[in-house]
Structures are given as structure tokens and as C-alpha cells.
Design a protein around this motif. Structure first.
Motif, PDB file in Angstrom:
ATOM      1  N   MET A  74       0.910  -1.106   0.023  1.00 21.87           N
ATOM      2  CA  MET A  74       0.140  -0.044  -0.006  1.00 21.87           C
ATOM      3  C   MET A  74       0.937   1.259   0.033  1.00 21.87           C
ATOM      4  SD  MET A  74      -3.202  -0.057   1.934  1.00 21.87           S
ATOM      5  CE  MET A  74      -4.470  -0.844   0.932  1.00 21.87           C
ATOM      6  N   TYR A  75       0.448   2.213  -0.776  1.00 24.71           N
ATOM      7  CA  TYR A  75       1.005   3.498  -0.707  1.00 24.71           C
ATOM      8  C   TYR A  75       0.651   4.278   0.219  1.00 24.71           C
ATOM      9  CZ  TYR A  75       2.632   2.371  -5.316  1.00 24.71           C
ATOM     10  OH  TYR A  75       2.980   1.668  -6.361  1.00 24.71           O
ATOM     11  N   LYS A  76       1.615   4.861   1.141  1.00 23.03           N
ATOM     12  CA  LYS A  76       1.313   5.751   2.248  1.00 23.03           C
ATOM     13  C   LYS A  76       1.318   7.138   1.542  1.00 23.03           C
ATOM     14  CE  LYS A  76       3.536   7.110   6.388  1.00 23.03           C
ATOM     15  NZ  LYS A  76       4.782   7.346   7.159  1.00 23.03           N
ATOM     16  N   LYS A  77       0.121   7.977   1.902  1.00 23.91           N
ATOM     17  CA  LYS A  77      -0.316   9.361   1.404  1.00 23.91           C
ATOM     18  C   LYS A  77       0.559  10.279   2.215  1.00 23.91           C
ATOM     19  CE  LYS A  77      -3.683  12.496   0.392  1.00 23.91           C
ATOM     20  NZ  LYS A  77      -4.790  12.962  -0.337  1.00 23.91           N
ATOM     21  N   SER A  78       1.215  10.965   1.337  1.00 22.13           N
ATOM     22  CA  SER A  78       2.427  11.981   2.068  1.00 22.13           C
ATOM     23  C   SER A  78       2.028  13.402   1.890  1.00 22.13           C
ATOM     24  CB  SER A  78       3.721  11.901   1.610  1.00 22.13           C
ATOM     25  OG  SER A  78       3.861  12.126   0.130  1.00 22.13           O
ATOM     26  N   SER A  79       2.186  14.250   2.608  1.00 24.00           N
ATOM     27  CA  SER A  79       1.641  15.565   2.487  1.00 24.00           C
ATOM     28  C   SER A  79       2.986  16.575   2.062  1.00 24.00           C
ATOM     29  CB  SER A  79       1.058  16.315   3.669  1.00 24.00           C
ATOM     30  OG  SER A  79       2.111  16.026   4.697  1.00 24.00           O
ATOM     31  N   GLY A  80       2.594  17.619   1.224  1.00 25.93           N
ATOM     32  CA  GLY A  80       3.940  18.449   0.916  1.00 25.93           C
ATOM     33  C   GLY A  80       3.907  18.601  -0.437  1.00 25.93           C
ATOM     34  N   PHE A  81       5.221  19.167  -1.035  1.00 26.62           N
ATOM     35  CA  PHE A  81       5.062  19.462  -2.601  1.00 26.62           C
ATOM     36  C   PHE A  81       6.376  18.541  -3.194  1.00 26.62           C
ATOM     37  CE2 PHE A  81       4.251  23.521  -0.424  1.00 26.62           C
ATOM     38  CZ  PHE A  81       2.806  23.796  -1.044  1.00 26.62           C
ATOM     39  N   THR A  82       5.913  18.409  -4.243  1.00 29.94           N
ATOM     40  CA  THR A  82       7.094  17.433  -4.931  1.00 29.94           C
ATOM     41  C   THR A  82       8.070  18.568  -5.593  1.00 29.94           C
ATOM     42  OG1 THR A  82       5.866  17.573  -7.327  1.00 29.94           O
ATOM     43  CG2 THR A  82       5.274  15.942  -5.821  1.00 29.94           C
ATOM     44  N   LEU A  83       9.091  18.008  -6.111  1.00 29.98           N
ATOM     45  CA  LEU A  83      10.172  18.923  -6.527  1.00 29.98           C
ATOM     46  C   LEU A  83       9.812  19.570  -7.874  1.00 29.98           C
ATOM     47  CD1 LEU A  83      13.028  19.677  -6.183  1.00 29.98           C
ATOM     48  CD2 LEU A  83      13.849  17.947  -7.528  1.00 29.98           C
ATOM     49  N   ILE A  84       8.895  18.765  -8.740  1.00 31.84           N
ATOM     50  CA  ILE A  84       8.537  19.486  -9.846  1.00 31.84           C
ATOM     51  C   ILE A  84       7.672  20.838  -9.651  1.00 31.84           C
ATOM     52  CG2 ILE A  84       6.980  19.220 -11.933  1.00 31.84           C
ATOM     53  CD1 ILE A  84       9.728  17.719 -12.099  1.00 31.84           C
ATOM     54  N   GLU A  85       6.565  20.526  -8.535  1.00 35.65           N
ATOM     55  CA  GLU A  85       5.924  21.556  -8.045  1.00 35.65           C
ATOM     56  C   GLU A  85       6.673  23.077  -7.700  1.00 35.65           C
ATOM     57  OE1 GLU A  85       1.830  19.471  -6.839  1.00 35.65           O
ATOM     58  OE2 GLU A  85       3.608  19.467  -5.341  1.00 35.65           O
ATOM     59  N   LEU A  86       7.695  22.656  -7.098  1.00 30.32           N
ATOM     60  CA  LEU A  86       8.502  23.572  -6.437  1.00 30.32           C
ATOM     61  C   LEU A  86       9.179  24.280  -7.586  1.00 30.32           C
ATOM     62  CD1 LEU A  86      10.047  22.363  -3.100  1.00 30.32           C
ATOM     63  CD2 LEU A  86       8.356  24.152  -3.283  1.00 30.32           C
ATOM     64  N   LEU A  87       9.933  23.691  -8.484  1.00 32.51           N
ATOM     65  CA  LEU A  87      10.501  24.494  -9.635  1.00 32.51           C
ATOM     66  C   LEU A  87       9.370  25.209 -10.588  1.00 32.51           C
ATOM     67  CD1 LEU A  87      12.605  21.327 -10.830  1.00 32.51           C
ATOM     68  CD2 LEU A  87      13.563  23.435  -9.597  1.00 32.51           C
ATOM     69  N   ILE A  88       8.373  24.687 -10.640  1.00 38.37           N
ATOM     70  CA  ILE A  88       7.521  25.476 -11.528  1.00 38.37           C
ATOM     71  C   ILE A  88       7.019  26.814 -10.572  1.00 38.37           C
ATOM     72  CG2 ILE A  88       4.791  25.491 -12.241  1.00 38.37           C
ATOM     73  CD1 ILE A  88       4.978  22.434 -12.778  1.00 38.37           C
ATOM     74  N   VAL A  89       6.807  26.793  -9.636  1.00 39.38           N
ATOM     75  CA  VAL A  89       6.621  27.990  -8.714  1.00 39.38           C
ATOM     76  C   VAL A  89       7.757  29.111  -8.886  1.00 39.38           C
ATOM     77  CG1 VAL A  89       6.325  28.888  -6.354  1.00 39.38           C
ATOM     78  CG2 VAL A  89       4.838  26.796  -7.128  1.00 39.38           C
ATOM     79  N   VAL A  90       8.999  28.318  -8.822  1.00 38.09           N
ATOM     80  CA  VAL A  90      10.381  29.132  -8.880  1.00 38.09           C
ATOM     81  C   VAL A  90      10.470  29.761 -10.268  1.00 38.09           C
ATOM     82  CG1 VAL A  90      12.784  28.895  -8.771  1.00 38.09           C
ATOM     83  CG2 VAL A  90      11.519  27.946  -7.121  1.00 38.09           C
TER      84      VAL A  90
END
Length: 146
Positions: free
Chosen positions: A1-17
Motif C-alpha cells: 500500500m502507498y502511504k499518502k504523504s503531504s507536501g510538495f514535489t520537486l517539480i511543483e517547487l520548480l514550477i513555482v520558482v
């Protein structure tokens, strides 16, 4: 089973930058231009105020370069010579030229510090006849009518 994690992925952070970088690249030059135009308008206002001061002085002494009798100085000095008047960072140095027998004068505002980057309107001038001038790529009509 996959554990749901909270936070941002690296791709999302790069898009914001990247988005923040694009906004900054567009907004920063426009902001600098508005700041320089605001400083220029303050200098124009001060030149007009000094023109009126020179005219009042002329009505008392019949000369633009001599102060009224009873003052400590004999040759006229501007009541202020920087724009802005009460700031540690000067944007323009103000001065005038007139001889003691002269019936004419020229006021000028010479840019200093960061304002020297204003290549559109560099030195602003104003004469006793009301002739407005400016050096730079914009010319007098552009610099005084904005």
C-alpha cells in the motif's frame, strides 16, 4: 500500500520558482522606471518652486543673484539644493546661474546616485523665461510633459 504523504514535489517547487522568476523579470524593470519617473517629477516640482523663489527675490532686489539688504549673505543662494530635501539619498543636485547684473537665470537639476541611470531625461533645466529643457534621449517635451 502507498502511504499518502503531504507536501510538495520537486517539480511543483520548480514550477513555482520559474513563475516567480518570470514575474520578477517583467515587473522589476517597470518598477525601476516608475521610481525614476517619480524622482524626476519631484525635481521638476522643486525647480518650479525655486523659479518662484527667484522671482520673489528679483522683485525685492531687481537682480536674480543678489539678496535683499539686511540679510547675512550678499549673493543669492538657493533655499535648498538637493532633491529630495530631507533624505539621506539625494537624487538631484539643484543649482542656478545668474550674474549680479543679470535679468535672467537658469535653474538646473543634475541627477546623482541611482538617478544617473535615467537616460531618457538626465539634467533638467528651467529659465527665468519659463523655457524648460532636458538632456537625454527624451528631450524637453517628453521629460516635462510626463
Amino acid at each position: 500500500m502507498y502511504k499518502k504523504s503531504s507536501g510538495f514535489t520537486l517539480i511543483e517547487l520548480l514550477i513555482v520558482v520559474v513563475i516567480i522568476g518570470l514575474i520578477t523579470a517583467v515587473a522589476l524593470p517597470n518598477y525601476r522606471e516608475y521610481v525614476m519617473a517619480g524622482n524626476r517629477n519631484a525635481a521638476k516640482g522643486d525647480l518650479l518652486e525655486l523659479q518662484q523663489w527667484m522671482e520673489r527675490n528679483y522683485s525685492l532686489t531687481n537682480s536674480y543673484a543678489v539678496l535683499p539688504a539686511g540679510t547675512a549673505l550678499t549673493t543669492a543662494q538657493l533655499p535648498f539644493n538637493t532633491t529630495p530635501r530631507s533624505s539621506a539619498k539625494t537624487n538631484y543636485n539643484l543649482s542656478f546661474t545668474a550674474n549680479p547684473t543679470s535679468t535672467a537665470f537658469t535653474l538646473q537639476a543634475v541627477p546623482v546616485n541611482g538617478q544617473v541611470n535615467d537616460t531618457t531625461c538626465s539634467t533638467l533645466t528651467l529659465t527665468s523665461a519659463g523655457v524648460r529643457g532636458a538632456t537625454g534621449s527624451g528631450g524637453a517635451s517628453t521629460c516635462w510633459n510626463k
